[in-house]
Design a protein around this motif. Structure first.
Motif, short mmCIF file in Angstrom:
data_model
loop_
_atom_site.label_atom_id
_atom_site.label_comp_id
_atom_site.label_asym_id
_atom_site.label_seq_id
_atom_site.Cartn_x
_atom_site.Cartn_y
_atom_site.Cartn_z
N VAL A 78 1.93 17.85 3.84
CA VAL A 78 2.94 16.91 3.34
C VAL A 78 2.83 15.58 4.07
N GLU A 79 2.66 15.61 5.39
CA GLU A 79 2.53 14.37 6.16
C GLU A 79 1.27 13.60 5.76
N MET A 80 0.20 14.33 5.46
CA MET A 80 -1.04 13.67 5.08
C MET A 80 -0.92 12.98 3.72
N VAL A 81 -0.24 13.64 2.79
CA VAL A 81 -0.02 13.02 1.48
C VAL A 81 0.84 11.77 1.62
N ASP A 82 1.90 11.85 2.42
CA ASP A 82 2.76 10.68 2.64
C ASP A 82 1.97 9.54 3.28
N MET A 83 1.09 9.87 4.23
CA MET A 83 0.29 8.83 4.86
C MET A 83 -0.65 8.17 3.86
N CYS A 84 -1.27 8.96 2.97
CA CYS A 84 -2.17 8.39 1.96
C CYS A 84 -1.41 7.43 1.05
N LYS A 85 -0.18 7.77 0.69
CA LYS A 85 0.62 6.87 -0.12
C LYS A 85 0.91 5.57 0.62
N ASP A 86 1.27 5.67 1.90
CA ASP A 86 1.55 4.48 2.69
C ASP A 86 0.30 3.61 2.84
N VAL A 87 -0.85 4.26 3.04
CA VAL A 87 -2.09 3.49 3.23
C VAL A 87 -2.44 2.72 1.97
N LEU A 88 -2.42 3.38 0.81
CA LEU A 88 -2.75 2.68 -0.43
C LEU A 88 -1.74 1.58 -0.74
N SER A 89 -0.48 1.83 -0.45
CA SER A 89 0.53 0.79 -0.68
C SER A 89 0.27 -0.42 0.21
N SER A 90 -0.12 -0.18 1.46
CA SER A 90 -0.40 -1.29 2.37
C SER A 90 -1.65 -2.05 1.95
N VAL A 91 -2.68 -1.33 1.51
CA VAL A 91 -3.91 -2.00 1.05
C VAL A 91 -3.61 -2.86 -0.17
N GLY A 92 -2.75 -2.39 -1.06
CA GLY A 92 -2.39 -3.17 -2.23
C GLY A 92 -1.73 -4.49 -1.90
N GLU A 93 -1.13 -4.60 -0.72
CA GLU A 93 -0.52 -5.86 -0.32
C GLU A 93 -1.55 -6.90 0.11
N ARG A 94 -2.72 -6.44 0.53
CA ARG A 94 -3.73 -7.34 1.08
C ARG A 94 -4.95 -7.52 0.19
#
Length: 246
Positions: free
Chosen positions: A202-218
């Motif tokens: 569960v933590e790994m899935v949440d981290m993947c979502k956060d990572v892609l969301s952050s990359v989308g900002e840049r």
């Protein structure tokens, strides 16, 4: 009184230079160079992380060229078997061709051996297929994820001509440099002096979502939607979530 002398006749203006073939002006003009490339980079980002008995693959769905977004909902991921998926960034047309050939080879394997190939076998086959095209390569940068015969998560990373290695995590695409630093911190835990437990599913899935969301900002080539694929002994499950659409 004597009249003033007549003004000298004005010379006619010079004629514009002629650029006809063979004229001196045409010989002096710089040649116009026209370039064409058989390759294009359609952007996007994907990442794969191997767990103890599972694997997580995440990718966005934007398909673009430069500042033009062709479609906002184009998956980069293809499921090859019940325990193996592949994601390809780079040129979408090459990725479609590669995935089609991979699926055909998997079907041939199934008919011949009466079972699905393991993720390790598919990893070697993909390397051979990419190296076969080394003189006119598939412009794809692939991440292969799955669960091996021992039930452990497996992630394989590739270059365009088939050199590959098994890794605990990897990333590919236009936002890969932004992703890798987060994975080094959260998964590898490099230079951390305080021990912490590894991330669960569960933590790994949440981290993947956060990572892609952050990359989308840049990264302007990453966005719109994200896809998460979880591979374990039970098979492949997927989830879709929103990213920035600008």
């Amino acid at each position: 009184a004597a009249s003033p002398p007549p003004a000298p006749a004005r010379a006619p203006p010079p004629s514009p230079p002629s650029f006809e073939s063979g004229s001196p002006a045409a010989a002096m003009q710089a040649p116009v160079e026209h370039r064409w490339s058989p390759y294009a980079d359609n952007g996007g980002t994907c990442l794969g992380i191997a767990g103890e008995n599972f694997c997580v693959l995440a990718a966005d769905t934007r398909l673009s060229t430069g500042y033009r977004i062709h479609t906002r909902d184009c998956s980069k991921v293809t499921q090859l078997t019940d325990k193996c998926v592949i994601s390809s960034c780079g040129m979408k047309s090459d990725a479609i061709t590669l995935h089609k050939h991979l699926k055909a080879r998997v079907v041939i394997y199934e008919h011949k051996h009466k079972r699905q190939p393991s993720v390790v076998a598919i990893a070697q086959m993909l390397s051979t297929m990419l190296y076969y095209k080394r003189f006119f390569p598939y412009y794809t940068f692939n991440v292969l994820c799955g669960v091996d015969d021992e039930g452990k998560g497996a992630v394989f990373q590739y270059d365009a001509i088939g050199s590959y290695e098994r890794a605990p995590y990897t990333t590919s695409g236009s936002g890969s440099s932004l992703v890798m630093s987060v994975l080094d911190c959260q998964i590898k835990k490099g230079n951390q002096t305080i021990a912490s437990a590894p991330l669960g599913k569960v933590e790994m899935v949440d981290m993947c979502k956060d990572v892609l969301s952050s990359v989308g900002e840049r990264d302007i080539f990453t966005g719109d939607y994200g896809e998460i694929f979880i591979i374990d002994e039970g098979g492949v499950s997927s989830e879709k979530f929103d990213l920035k659409q600008d």
